[in-house]
Scaffold this motif. Sequence first.
Motif, PDB file in Angstrom:
ATOM      1  N   TYR A  80      -2.228   1.195 -11.793  1.00  0.00           N
ATOM      2  CA  TYR A  80      -2.853   0.019 -10.954  1.00  0.00           C
ATOM      3  C   TYR A  80      -3.273   0.933  -9.628  1.00  0.00           C
ATOM      4  CZ  TYR A  80      -0.497  -3.241 -13.983  1.00  0.00           C
ATOM      5  OH  TYR A  80      -0.220  -3.944 -15.146  1.00  0.00           O
ATOM      6  N   GLU A  81      -4.391   0.384  -9.090  1.00  0.00           N
ATOM      7  CA  GLU A  81      -4.868   0.969  -7.834  1.00  0.00           C
ATOM      8  C   GLU A  81      -5.539   0.160  -6.987  1.00  0.00           C
ATOM      9  OE1 GLU A  81      -9.061   3.668  -7.146  1.00  0.00           O
ATOM     10  OE2 GLU A  81      -8.313   3.160  -9.172  1.00  0.00           O
ATOM     11  N   PHE A  82      -5.441   0.410  -5.663  1.00  0.00           N
ATOM     12  CA  PHE A  82      -6.148  -0.476  -4.762  1.00  0.00           C
ATOM     13  C   PHE A  82      -7.312  -0.112  -4.405  1.00  0.00           C
ATOM     14  CE2 PHE A  82      -1.567  -1.972  -3.646  1.00  0.00           C
ATOM     15  CZ  PHE A  82      -1.675  -3.232  -3.869  1.00  0.00           C
TER      16      PHE A  82
ATOM     17  N   LEU B 256       0.892  -1.355   0.086  1.00  0.00           N
ATOM     18  CA  LEU B 256      -0.039  -0.106   0.026  1.00  0.00           C
ATOM     19  C   LEU B 256       0.992   1.037  -0.030  1.00  0.00           C
ATOM     20  CD1 LEU B 256      -2.749  -1.162   2.449  1.00  0.00           C
ATOM     21  CD2 LEU B 256      -3.059  -0.495   0.150  1.00  0.00           C
TER      22      LEU B 256
ATOM     23  N   GLN C 137       2.295   2.275  -2.996  1.00  0.00           N
ATOM     24  CA  GLN C 137       1.264   2.497  -3.944  1.00  0.00           C
ATOM     25  C   GLN C 137       1.763   3.370  -5.117  1.00  0.00           C
ATOM     26  OE1 GLN C 137      -3.493   3.036  -4.458  1.00  0.00           O
ATOM     27  NE2 GLN C 137      -2.775   2.989  -2.455  1.00  0.00           N
ATOM     28  N   ASN C 138       2.584   4.536  -4.700  1.00  0.00           N
ATOM     29  CA  ASN C 138       3.005   5.663  -5.683  1.00  0.00           C
ATOM     30  C   ASN C 138       4.003   5.105  -6.517  1.00  0.00           C
ATOM     31  OD1 ASN C 138       4.273   5.027  -3.409  1.00  0.00           O
ATOM     32  ND2 ASN C 138       4.973   7.628  -3.518  1.00  0.00           N
TER      33      ASN C 138
ATOM     34  N   SER D  17      -2.833   5.665   3.429  1.00  0.00           N
ATOM     35  CA  SER D  17      -3.341   5.773   2.024  1.00  0.00           C
ATOM     36  C   SER D  17      -4.777   6.329   1.817  1.00  0.00           C
ATOM     37  CB  SER D  17      -3.055   4.669   0.938  1.00  0.00           C
ATOM     38  OG  SER D  17      -3.067   3.476   1.698  1.00  0.00           O
TER      39      SER D  17
END
Lengths: 215, 215
Positions: B113-115, B103, B106-107, B132
């Motif tokens: 792509y995204e959670f 997480l 993520q950047n 986040s």
Amino acid sequence: MRQPMKFSKIPTATITRLSIYSRYLEALAQEGVKIIASDKLAQKCGINPAQIRKDLAYFGEFGIRGVGYFVKELLFEIKRILGLNKSWKMALIGIGNLGSALLAHQNFIRQGYEFAAVFDVDPAKVGRRLPSGQLIHHLDELEQAIKDKDVEIGVIATPASQAQAVAQRLIQAGIKAILNFAPTQLQVPEGMAVENVDFTVKLDNLAYHLTMGNT
Amino acid sequence: MRQPMKFSKIPTATITRLSIYSRYLEALAQEGVKIIASDKLAQKCGINPAQIRKDLAYFGEFGIRGVGYFVKELLFEIKRILGLNKSWKMALIGIGNLGSALLAHQNFIRQGYEFAAVFDVDPAKVGRRLPSGQLIHHLDELEQAIKDKDVEIGVIATPASQAQAVAQRLIQAGIKAILNFAPTQLQVPEGMAVENVDFTVKLDNLAYHLTMGNT
DNA sequence: TGGTGTGAACAACTTCACAGCG
DNA sequence: CGCTGTGAAGTTGTTCACACCA
């Protein structure tokens, strides 16, 4: 001709599978299962039974015809082949989120692997002690610490931009094996072993499969 | 028998390499490089030049003879092939050390792509909000959330013991692609895409190489 | 001229099928 | 009899070498 082929070429895929076999054999041993046949093990691993027998045949004859393999014995042999009958000392470079996760998972990493030294360049981190007990060294101490502690495997968990430079220093310090979590192809001299753990590539594979909509 | 398999078979290794090409093309584009030849790109990726041309040839003719490839154009095409011209929604199951690291990264995960939803079973975690921004759902809400948020990729970061059960639920909920960080071979139906990120196996490979002392 | 695109040669890995042995 | 161990067949992926064309 009749040479016992000192080092016949072993597919890397075979080594990877041995590692997977050992994982399941460990589980079987724990469950008290004494004997297993290649068909059964193959099913668990999602692999062709002949493949298992061939993989093992590279290293000797471990089975009993008409019966199968003794779980404990086979596990022992595979571990010996993989070099897991000794403990391996690793150096971790980069104590960001990923590095911390690796350290925390240390108990999860199967016996035989140990983070003997950890490094970062962030002044806020250097000098502090981790929950797992290690002192965070500055990267400058890399070479010294690697020699002092007989580290054999370098684990790179830095940003991609610094991975190559770190690899260079590891190589310089005499390291022969690198586990690289940074999304870069490291340039290393012949004979170095490098394994990449690269989940962005894996994600791209998934995206492709989803886009194509086929197996 | 004689079925004309409409989609010629693309090696998975080709897809993996396309992902790597895109990474370097992105860097080249950033540096302002306009054109690149397969030899040059091959060198950077540590791959045979013919391999690159063959990989690309599966999908079309993107180059100019005697010149090379336009960096931006090729990058665009590869991203299109991989399916990176849209954004992908992922569900993360398991907010332990590894899950948290993912997480936080993520950047770092490349755009696209995204959670969209995250899950755990630990009562101490469920209901809390992550740095986040995401709310941690209980696993019980998995199916609902996946449908509500159009999640397409499941990311398993649970202990190995629970991975198969989670996979089952993801499949049940209609997920077609799984990125599995747990050290288990998931049993999934035909047509599912599963990618394993398994660093214990990679470590075993390194141990083997060190033990054998050869390339 | 110089680098792509590609058939053909090559190499590597996997699966089959069955001999051989416990 | 049943399952291993293994040559041989089959399959898949990689590299070569050169025709072709901007």
